[in-house]
Design an enzyme around this catalytic site. Structure first.
Site, PDB file in Angstrom:
ATOM      1  N   LEU A 198       0.828  -1.206   0.000  1.00  0.00           N
ATOM      2  CA  LEU A 198       0.000   0.000   0.000  1.00  0.00           C
ATOM      3  C   LEU A 198       0.864   1.258   0.000  1.00  0.00           C
ATOM      4  CD1 LEU A 198      -2.847  -0.964   2.512  1.00  0.00           C
ATOM      5  CD2 LEU A 198      -2.762  -1.259   0.021  1.00  0.00           C
ATOM      6  N   GLY A 249       1.342  -9.338   5.996  1.00  0.00           N
ATOM      7  CA  GLY A 249       1.747  -8.630   7.207  1.00  0.00           C
ATOM      8  C   GLY A 249       1.776  -7.135   6.959  1.00  0.00           C
ATOM      9  N   GLY A 250       1.462  -6.380   7.999  1.00  0.00           N
ATOM     10  CA  GLY A 250       1.464  -4.927   7.843  1.00  0.00           C
ATOM     11  C   GLY A 250       0.532  -4.499   6.734  1.00  0.00           C
ATOM     12  N   ASP A 251       1.080  -3.737   5.758  1.00  0.00           N
ATOM     13  CA  ASP A 251       0.273  -3.300   4.619  1.00  0.00           C
ATOM     14  C   ASP A 251       0.678  -4.012   3.330  1.00  0.00           C
ATOM     15  OD1 ASP A 251       2.756  -2.192   4.400  1.00  0.00           O
ATOM     16  OD2 ASP A 251       2.057  -0.182   3.832  1.00  0.00           O
ATOM     17  N   GLU A 252       1.239  -5.237   3.491  1.00  0.00           N
ATOM     18  CA  GLU A 252       1.633  -6.030   2.342  1.00  0.00           C
ATOM     19  C   GLU A 252       0.592  -7.120   2.058  1.00  0.00           C
ATOM     20  OE1 GLU A 252       5.497  -7.633   2.835  1.00  0.00           O
ATOM     21  OE2 GLU A 252       6.515  -5.685   2.859  1.00  0.00           O
TER      22      GLU A 252
END
Length: 521
Positions: A391, A431-434
């Site tokens: 993102l 994970g995170g914005d991946e």
């Protein structure tokens, strides 16, 4: 492996153990009654054999009387054999005599009613010669033999013709075995009985149920030995045609012939069944009711328990478990526990393979799926595309509006990904914005179109508590087999393409090995 009995078997054994004392007494009475009735049946057959033997003697006596009456004929005294020949033929029908033979002292036939008077006769003469009579006045009865003139099996009864104390002639009557067959048929024996008339040599003269095939054949050595040693008795053996029987026999004192009655052993039980049925069926009914009740109860228990096998196996294999209501309370409780355990396992498995925030697959499940898809593509020679999505402008949103707002953005992104993909495609949050997407059976061109659609969906502003925020994405694409034929190569190519898109100014799609393109191009 230790042997174990089923529930039904254990209950049946319990019932059998409870009924054992009564069963033992019932079976003992059954065996005693069976043996007593069998002995009574054999005694009845021996009595019948005596009766038939008496009828046999009576027949021979009647034939003897007919011959003795002929022996007094004046024609024999005057030597007028032609007249005697006519007289003998007239007497043939009185005792079912086939023919009358007159022999001289040398045994040669002088006349035979089977031939016209004066016709040539057999040269070897009669089987019964004058010397066979001796001083006795009784008739001589032959065994079964092949008649030379009659040209068929016959039996002869002979008496001497005496004048002034000397034997001038031998007078005999020939009879067909059919006479004795008719005698047996007139008695109307039970259908299963095998009744035979046997001569002194152990040769069958007549027999019920298949006379034509047995006449002239010998009885077994066992029966012949018994007939030679006793005048009457019983034995267990087998007929020449292979039928196991209980046999009763009576030997005639007059002729030496025997009457044998065989009762097939397999019919004895059926003949006695009506006398034993009361005792047997009383025991059978009691035992059957007990065992049936035990089996019904055992089946009810076993059904409830065995119904848990499939759910337990499914639970072990990680499948969803459903257990219908069971008739046994304890088994039903176990079934409910299996369903609860299945739900807990399913929840734990879901949590282990999915992102709790977005509901998408997590990194572990993503790797498991891509391993399968790459192996399938290698085997089938098909295409496969992987999209790595990172993102754009997510960190500022997270920092400015807080983690709760960031979570709402991630949920929005996951929803847009699902809306942009086919059912056969697979999306995951790494994970995170991946994020990552696996496009099965999709080449570079189609993958680029899907990536562009995703960028378009993600470029729409997201409303957060009255404030609209913009989120974009950088997407890297790797295609099988162009960019790699194994997982490591494909993931590395997709990851590198994504970083190239990010470095080129974000909001771009980069195909591994190609120059970056913006969303609008």
């Amino acid at each position: 492996m230790k042997f174990r009995l089923s529930i039904k078997s254990n209950l049946a054994i319990l019932v059998a153990a409870c009924l054992l004392p009564a069963s033992t007494v019932a079976l003992a009475l059954l065996a005693y009654s069976y043996e007593q009735n069998k002995q009574q049946l054999l005694e009845n057959s021996l009595t019948t054999a005596r009766t038939v033997s008496h009828l046999l003697d009576q027949h021979f006596s009647n034939v003897e009387s007919t011959l003795n009456a002929l022996a007094t004929s004046p024609s024999l005294s005057t030597g007028d054999l032609a007249a005697f020949h006519w007289q003998a033929k007239e007497s043939l029908f009185t005792q079912k005599i086939a023919n009358v033979v007159l022999t001289g002292p040398d045994g040669l036939q002088l006349l035979n009613t089977l031939r016209p008077f004066g016709a040539a006769l057999a040269e070897n003469g009669s089987r019964i010669r004058i010397r066979h009579f001796g001083d006795s006045q009784q008739a001589v009865i032959s065994d079964l033999f092949q008649g030379k003139v009659a040209a068929r099996p016959v039996i002869a009864v002979a008496v001497p013709v005496r004048r002034s104390g000397q034997v001038l002639y031998g007078l005999s009557a020939g009879m067909s075995p059919a006479v004795f067959d008719a005698m047996l048929r007139q008695q109307e024996f039970p259908r299963a009985w095998i009744v035979s008339v046997v001569d002194r040599n152990g040769i069958v003269v007549a027999r019920t149920g298949g006379m034509a095939s047995q006449v002239g054949k010998p009885v077994t050595a066992q029966l012949r030995a018994a007939l030679g040693s006793r005048t009457e008795g019983q034995l267990e053996g087998r007929t020449p045609d292979g039928i196991d029987t209980y046999a009763s026999f009576k030997r005639s004192e007059m002729s030496g012939w025997s009457v044998v009655i065989g009762i097939p052993t397999d019919r004895v039980a059926s003949q006695l069944r009506h006398t034993l049925s009361g005792l047997f069926f009383a025991f059978l009914a009691l035992f059957s009711i007990g065992v049936l009740g035990a089996r019904m109860l055992g089946k009810r228990i076993a059904t409830a328990i065995t119904a848990l096998i499939a759910p337990a196996t499914a639970l072990g294999e990680g499948q969803t478990v459903t257990v219908p209501p069971l008739p046994l309370a304890e088994a039903d409780e176990v079934g409910k526990a299996l369903v609860r355990a299945s739900g807990m396992l399913e929840q734990a498995r879901y949590q282990a393979t999915h992102d709790t925030l977005t509901g998408l697959a997590n990194r572990a499940l993503f790797h498991e799926v891509i391993v399968q898809q790459v192996a399938l593509a290698n085997r089938n020679g098909s295409e496969l595309s992987i999209l790595y999505i990172d993102l754009d402008r997510f960190k500022p949103i997270n920092d400015r509006y807080g983690h709760a707002a960031g979570d709402r953005v991630l949920v929005h992104v996951a929803r847009q990904l699902r809306a942009s993909l086919r059912d056969a495609d697979f999306a995951a949050r790494l994970g995170g914005d991946e994020f990552a997407v696996v496009l099965a059976a999709t080449g570079a061109g189609a993958a680029t179109v899907v990536a562009a659609k995703i960028l378009e969906q993600l470029s729409v502003p997201v409303a957060l508590d009255g404030v609209e925020v913009e989120v974009g994405a950088s997407i890297g694409i790797a295609c099988h087999p162009r960019d790699g034929r194994n997982i490591r190569e494909l993931l590395h190519a997709a990851d590198e393409a994504m970083y190239r898109a990010k470095a080129a100014g974000q909001q771009r799609v980069v195909l591994a090995g190609a120059a970056p393109e913006s969303a609008g191009t």
